[in-house]
Design a protein around this motif. Structure first.
Motif, PDB file in Angstrom:
ATOM      1  N   LEU A  48       0.510  -1.415   0.083  1.00  0.00           N
ATOM      2  CA  LEU A  48       0.606   0.342  -0.338  1.00  0.00           C
ATOM      3  C   LEU A  48       1.103   0.951   0.192  1.00  0.00           C
ATOM      4  CD1 LEU A  48      -2.874  -0.470   2.744  1.00  0.00           C
ATOM      5  CD2 LEU A  48      -3.160  -0.550   0.140  1.00  0.00           C
ATOM      6  N   ILE A  49       0.532   1.567  -1.759  1.00  0.00           N
ATOM      7  CA  ILE A  49       1.353   3.560  -1.108  1.00  0.00           C
ATOM      8  C   ILE A  49       0.358   4.383  -1.131  1.00  0.00           C
ATOM      9  CG2 ILE A  49       3.086   4.621  -2.696  1.00  0.00           C
ATOM     10  CD1 ILE A  49       4.750   2.049  -3.071  1.00  0.00           C
ATOM     11  N   ILE A  50       0.645   5.383   0.142  1.00  0.00           N
ATOM     12  CA  ILE A  50      -0.417   5.802   0.411  1.00  0.00           C
ATOM     13  C   ILE A  50       0.170   7.437   0.539  1.00  0.00           C
ATOM     14  CG2 ILE A  50      -2.846   7.031   0.997  1.00  0.00           C
ATOM     15  CD1 ILE A  50      -2.799   3.997   2.580  1.00  0.00           C
ATOM     16  N   PHE A  89      -8.646  -0.999   5.170  1.00  0.00           N
ATOM     17  CA  PHE A  89      -7.944  -1.783   3.986  1.00  0.00           C
ATOM     18  C   PHE A  89      -8.323  -3.365   4.487  1.00  0.00           C
ATOM     19  CE2 PHE A  89      -6.086   2.126   3.095  1.00  0.00           C
ATOM     20  CZ  PHE A  89      -5.934   2.143   1.908  1.00  0.00           C
ATOM     21  N   ILE A  90      -8.691  -4.625   3.160  1.00  0.00           N
ATOM     22  CA  ILE A  90      -8.328  -6.052   3.886  1.00  0.00           C
ATOM     23  C   ILE A  90      -7.495  -6.274   2.741  1.00  0.00           C
ATOM     24  CG2 ILE A  90     -10.293  -6.135   2.445  1.00  0.00           C
ATOM     25  CD1 ILE A  90     -11.067  -8.607   4.766  1.00  0.00           C
ATOM     26  N   ARG A  91      -6.620  -7.253   2.698  1.00  0.00           N
ATOM     27  CA  ARG A  91      -5.390  -8.110   2.109  1.00  0.00           C
ATOM     28  C   ARG A  91      -6.525  -9.264   1.949  1.00  0.00           C
ATOM     29  NH1 ARG A  91       0.552 -10.140   2.021  1.00  0.00           N
ATOM     30  NH2 ARG A  91       0.299 -10.658  -0.283  1.00  0.00           N
ATOM     31  N   LEU A  92      -6.756  -9.670   0.298  1.00  0.00           N
ATOM     32  CA  LEU A  92      -7.399 -10.718   0.253  1.00  0.00           C
ATOM     33  C   LEU A  92      -6.072 -11.734  -1.322  1.00  0.00           C
ATOM     34  CD1 LEU A  92     -10.555  -9.689  -0.596  1.00  0.00           C
ATOM     35  CD2 LEU A  92     -10.146 -10.848   1.349  1.00  0.00           C
ATOM     36  N   VAL A 100     -15.440   0.729   2.162  1.00  0.00           N
ATOM     37  CA  VAL A 100     -15.657   1.781   2.055  1.00  0.00           C
ATOM     38  C   VAL A 100     -17.482   1.836   1.933  1.00  0.00           C
ATOM     39  CG1 VAL A 100     -14.536   3.286   0.670  1.00  0.00           C
ATOM     40  CG2 VAL A 100     -16.544   2.235  -0.492  1.00  0.00           C
ATOM     41  N   VAL A 101     -18.482   2.640   3.064  1.00  0.00           N
ATOM     42  CA  VAL A 101     -19.352   2.420   3.717  1.00  0.00           C
ATOM     43  C   VAL A 101     -20.208   3.210   1.784  1.00  0.00           C
ATOM     44  CG1 VAL A 101     -20.772   3.695   5.057  1.00  0.00           C
ATOM     45  CG2 VAL A 101     -18.462   2.715   5.644  1.00  0.00           C
ATOM     46  N   GLU A 102     -20.716   2.685   0.812  1.00  0.00           N
ATOM     47  CA  GLU A 102     -21.267   3.205   0.361  1.00  0.00           C
ATOM     48  C   GLU A 102     -22.842   4.017   0.566  1.00  0.00           C
ATOM     49  OE1 GLU A 102     -20.942   1.541  -4.108  1.00  0.00           O
ATOM     50  OE2 GLU A 102     -22.140   0.236  -2.518  1.00  0.00           O
TER      51      GLU A 102
END
Length: 138
Positions: A48-50, A89-92, A100-102
């Motif tokens: 993850l590069i944020i 974030f979740i790594r799958l 995110v909450v839609e």
């Protein structure tokens, strides 16, 4: 999103998916004319590069900055999505996904603050490349 001042409530987050980046634009609820920008790189499957932009933009400056990022990020690949929050974030398998909450609904108030229930969560794959054959099988 980046830390904000105590009087700033970053509630609505617009997400723009680009070929090489995901751009999150958070709007200040009290002063709708300001926003903050966060970008997530999509090139590496297991990292993850944020990048946090510490500048607070006016609505006009935000549009200009987003236009600049879209050009550098390879153009948009999906319609922008408006969300009500970032769960994390979740790594799958081989890639991270942004949760995110839609959709949300108000369920009450506590000490003057509105309480919401999450009605729908969306997952956005961070990595934009092709998955390996091993990952596809799992």
């Amino acid at each position: 999103l980046p830390p904000c001042r105590g009087d700033q409530l970053l509630e609505t987050v617009r997400i723009v998916e680009l070929k090489h980046k995901i751009v999150l634009i958070a709007t200040d609820r009290l002063r709708r004319n300001t926003c903050r920008i966060l970008t997530i790189e999509r090139e590496l499957p297991r990292r993850l590069i944020i990048e946090e932009d510490v500048q607070e933009y006016t609505a006009e400056e935000c549009r200009a900055e987003l236009d600049r990022i879209v050009v550098l990020g390879g153009g948009t690949i999906k319609k922008p999505m408006v969300t009500h929050g970032i769960l994390g974030f979740i790594r799958l398998v081989e890639s991270y996904h942004l949760a995110v909450v839609e959709r949300k609904k108000s369920v009450g108030r506590l000490m003057g603050h509105e309480i919401f229930a999450v009605e729908h969560v969306a997952f956005i794959q961070v990595y934009s490349g092709k998955m390996s054959d091993t990952a596809k099988q799992n």
